[in-house]
Design an enzyme around this catalytic site. Structure first.
Site, short mmCIF file in Angstrom:
data_model
loop_
_atom_site.label_atom_id
_atom_site.label_comp_id
_atom_site.label_asym_id
_atom_site.label_seq_id
_atom_site.Cartn_x
_atom_site.Cartn_y
_atom_site.Cartn_z
N ASN A 13 0.89 -1.17 0.00
CA ASN A 13 0.00 0.00 0.00
C ASN A 13 0.93 1.21 0.00
O ASN A 13 1.63 1.45 0.98
CB ASN A 13 -0.86 -0.06 1.26
CG ASN A 13 -1.97 0.98 1.34
OD1 ASN A 13 -2.60 1.09 2.38
ND2 ASN A 13 -2.23 1.73 0.28
N CYS A 75 -5.89 6.29 7.77
CA CYS A 75 -5.20 5.30 6.93
C CYS A 75 -4.21 4.57 7.83
O CYS A 75 -3.23 5.15 8.28
CB CYS A 75 -4.48 5.97 5.76
SG CYS A 75 -3.49 4.83 4.77
N ASN A 77 -2.18 1.71 7.32
CA ASN A 77 -0.85 1.44 6.76
C ASN A 77 -0.05 2.73 6.66
O ASN A 77 1.16 2.75 6.91
CB ASN A 77 -0.96 0.80 5.37
CG ASN A 77 -1.37 -0.65 5.44
OD1 ASN A 77 -1.02 -1.37 6.37
ND2 ASN A 77 -2.13 -1.10 4.45
N ASN A 159 -12.85 5.68 9.64
CA ASN A 159 -13.37 5.76 8.28
C ASN A 159 -14.31 4.57 8.08
O ASN A 159 -14.24 3.58 8.81
CB ASN A 159 -12.25 5.78 7.23
CG ASN A 159 -11.31 4.60 7.34
OD1 ASN A 159 -11.42 3.77 8.25
ND2 ASN A 159 -10.36 4.49 6.43
N GLU A 210 -10.64 -0.08 -1.75
CA GLU A 210 -10.59 1.15 -0.97
C GLU A 210 -11.34 2.28 -1.64
O GLU A 210 -11.23 2.48 -2.85
CB GLU A 210 -9.14 1.58 -0.72
CG GLU A 210 -8.39 0.69 0.26
CD GLU A 210 -7.15 1.37 0.79
OE1 GLU A 210 -7.25 2.54 1.24
OE2 GLU A 210 -6.08 0.74 0.78
N CYS A 219 -4.66 -2.78 3.27
CA CYS A 219 -5.40 -1.66 3.86
C CYS A 219 -5.44 -1.88 5.36
O CYS A 219 -6.06 -2.84 5.83
CB CYS A 219 -6.81 -1.59 3.29
SG CYS A 219 -7.85 -0.33 4.06
#
EC number: 5.1.1.7
Length: 276
Positions: A13, A75, A77, A159, A210, A219
């Protein structure tokens, strides 16, 4: 003007990381879209921006743009790469770093072996907080796509995530179903779609479509959401090892109200400059 950046990845990623503590620039969505193009720009899944904090109780502010220019809340990662970046750049000497995001504060721990653990905070299940349109909170929900009902779990890790259990991630219709779930009207801010194949009580395979980026090699928040969904539904027990196309993430979660802990690698690829 020229801006220094670092290209990094967490299990494939990949990220463009910008230090806006020692450099000064106003980054707009159009810049993320321009630089994110893999043919004419730097190419990445997400642009990560390191800023000085607004909150005196944290060390940095962390902003994230998808390659399509949309700014997102979290996020996982990227958070691991963020921790490795601020240490490598000597922006901090701390091994435990508190970071402010759009969705709250996360804590990053850099281990001696180079792995990074992230306290992602507790997951959220209340539909309005995800956000997800539902009459009441449930462990799973029927979601109609093209006239077919799919059973999903809906979870926020800062998220929104939809998690589907599949028999085999290799044959799962990630590229057909993923974008339809991402843009489903019951997810007013769109959603990340995770496809999980449970191997045993502690191991699973996962692919993630994603929001704003398409399928990625890994992810972090998607892995957290998938583990939380699997543990909540009684399919798996903590700790969980999830194998994604880019590699393995380790997730621990002790149950509702408890934080999700994610551990995995963060790798620096190269340094560069880009014209603003």
């Amino acid at each position: 003007m020229l801006l220094r950046f670092t290209k990094m990845h967490g299990l494939g990623n990949d990220f463009m990381v910008l230090d806006l503590v020692s450099q000064h620039a106003h980054i707009q969505p159009k810049h993320a879209k321009q630089w994110g193009d893999r043919h004419t720009g730097v190419g990445f899944d997400q642009l990560l921006i390191v800023e000085a904090p607004n909150n005196p109780e944290v060390d940095f502010r962390y902003r994230i743009f998808n390659a399509d220019g949309s700014e997102v809340e979290q996020c996982g990662n990227g958070a691991r790469c963020f921790a490795r970046f601020v240490l490598d750049k000597r922006l901090t000497a701390k091994k435990r770093i508190r970071v402010e995001t759009k969705s709250g504060i996360i804590v990053l721990d850099v281990q001696n072996d180079g792995q990074v653990s992230v306290d992602m905070g507790p997951p959220r299940f209340i539909p309005a907080e995800i956000p997800f349109v539902a009459d009441a909170q449930a462990l799973n929900y029927p979601l109609e796509v093209d006239g077919q009902l799919h059973s999903i779990a809906a979870v926020s890790m800062g998220n929104p995530h939809a998690v589907l259990r599949v028999d085999d991630v290799q044959t799962a219709p990630v590229h057909e179903l993923g974008p339809k779930i991402e843009n489903h009207p019951r997810f007013p801010q769109r959603v990340n779609a995770g496809f999980i194949q449970v191997i045993d009580r502690h191991r699973a395979n996962l692919r993630v479509w994603e929001r704003g980026a398409g399928e990625t090699q890994a992810c972090g928040t998607g892995a957290c959401a998938a583990a939380v969904a699997a543990i909540s539904q009684g399919w798996m027990d903590s700790p969980v090892s999830l194998d994604l196309p880019g590699g393995r993430l380790h997730i621990e979660w002790a149950g509702p109200g408890k934080p999700v802990m994610m551990t995995g690698p963060a790798v620096r690829v190269y340094e560069g400059q880009v014209r603003l």
